[in-house]
Write a protein that holds these residues in place. Structure first.
Motif, PDB file in Angstrom:
ATOM      1  N   GLU A 230      -3.051   5.841   0.049  1.00 53.59           N
ATOM      2  CA  GLU A 230      -3.819   4.781  -0.127  1.00 53.59           C
ATOM      3  C   GLU A 230      -5.502   3.842   0.159  1.00 53.59           C
ATOM      4  OE1 GLU A 230      -3.475   0.073  -3.253  1.00 53.59           O
ATOM      5  OE2 GLU A 230      -1.523   1.457  -2.606  1.00 53.59           O
TER       6      GLU A 230
ATOM      7  N   ASP B 177      -7.923  -2.937  -0.783  1.00 53.30           N
ATOM      8  CA  ASP B 177      -7.804  -1.723  -1.695  1.00 53.30           C
ATOM      9  C   ASP B 177      -8.285  -1.107  -2.391  1.00 53.30           C
ATOM     10  OD1 ASP B 177      -7.682  -3.116  -3.948  1.00 53.30           O
ATOM     11  OD2 ASP B 177      -5.601  -3.054  -4.308  1.00 53.30           O
TER      12      ASP B 177
ATOM     13  N   LEU C 280       1.072  -1.062   0.061  1.00 53.30           N
ATOM     14  CA  LEU C 280       0.334   0.450   0.323  1.00 53.30           C
ATOM     15  C   LEU C 280       1.029   1.456   0.175  1.00 53.30           C
ATOM     16  CD1 LEU C 280      -2.603  -1.196   2.794  1.00 53.30           C
ATOM     17  CD2 LEU C 280      -2.838  -0.712  -0.331  1.00 53.30           C
TER      18      LEU C 280
END
Length: 299
Positions: free
Chosen positions: A191, A243, A187
């Motif tokens: 993000e 994500d 990551l």
């Protein structure tokens, strides 16, 4: 974040993994985060089978066993992260420390003790208990692991679903949907991330879905500090993180005071799965894909 035996310790003010303060985190003090300029450095390749979508699970979207349900190991409540398949069986993921048996401050996976494989695990929505089929703490101790980052952050266990309950399994994450795949590049700072926690301590179901941002990578890519609203609390341990594209990126392990108060430490799922495949879990262990992902831009 663990309830049961350790929750009592938390309410008494003593330290506990993701449940009480020991130095800079609700866990043993972890290695300090690497400087921001060194964050998100790509780690070694982690070969994994392609995520799978099984017909029997596709038919069970919205089933009673899914990411985010509560799991209880010897009375300790945690939250399941994702669904996995391998060796012809179906598994639900939880944090390895959810089956820990040592003192509340014993959080190093290479030295902390755990209940044995085969231990029954109660699963919300299941008609029969599952059983502990893999635990990264036990695997690392069996392999005499010496990598300090793996010892600190490899925090994954697999609970085998009883065959009688497989038809009730849905791999879809509540509220958000997905996972759409497996994140393998960590990551970047800033993000966006999402998670679904289900701790009994929260008391308000509307707070179970959480969105936030990553603070980069640490532990040479083994862990990702994140900041969400609201943060994970005791009982959320093991929750899965997605994500911005809906890919499964990690497993909730700690509540930190650094690098930001109230931030959480999320173990890297790709690395933990790669370790599992080479240390006792089925060689074809793979993430099960969920339903359509809800863009975080709409949350």
């Amino acid at each position: 974040m663990r309830q049961g035996r350790r929750l009592t310790t938390v309410l008494a003010g003593a330290a506990m993994l993701l449940g009480a303060v020991t130095g800079t985190a609700w866990a043993d003090p972890a290695p300090p985060p690497v400087p921001p300029t060194a964050m998100n450095v790509p780690g070694p390749a982690v070969p994994l089978p392609a995520p799978v979508a099984l017909p029997e699970m596709a038919a069970a979207l919205g089933g009673s066993i899914h990411p985010g349900v509560q799991v209880r190991t010897d009375g300790a409540q945690c939250t399941a992260n994702f669904v996995f398949t391998g060796g012809g069986k179906v598994y639900l993921g939880q944090a390895a420390h959810c089956s820990g048996t040592g003192a509340a401050t014993e959080t190093d996976g290479c030295t902390s003790q755990s209940l044995p494989l085969g231990t029954p695990v109660a699963i919300s929505g299941a008609s029969k208990p599952g059983k502990l089929a893999y635990n990264s703490w036990l695997a690392m101790q069996g392999a005499k692991e010496t990598d300090p980052d793996a010892c600190a952050y490899n925090d994954l266990a697999l609970v085998e679903i009883d065959p009688a309950d497989v038809a009730s399994v849905s791999p879809t994450v509540p509220f958000f949907g997905g996972p759409t795949g497996l994140d393998t590049d960590g990551l970047a700072t800033g993000e966006r991330v999402a998670s679904y926690g289900n701790s009994e301590l929260r008391g308000v179901a509307a707070l179970s879905p959480k969105v936030g941002a990553a603070l980069g990578d640490t532990g040479n890519g083994w862990s990702h500090p994140v900041l969400t609203l609201s943060p994970g609390v005791p009982g959320d341990s093991g929750s899965g993180f997605l994500d911005a594209g809906g890919r499964a990126v990690g497993v909730l392990s700690t509540l930190n005071f650094l690098p930001a108060p109230g931030s959480n430490g999320v173990g890297d799922l790709a690395r933990m799965l790669a370790y599992a495949r080479s240390h006792g879990a089925p060689g074809d262990l793979a993430l099960a894909l969920g339903g359509p992902f809800r863009s975080l831009g709409l949350v």
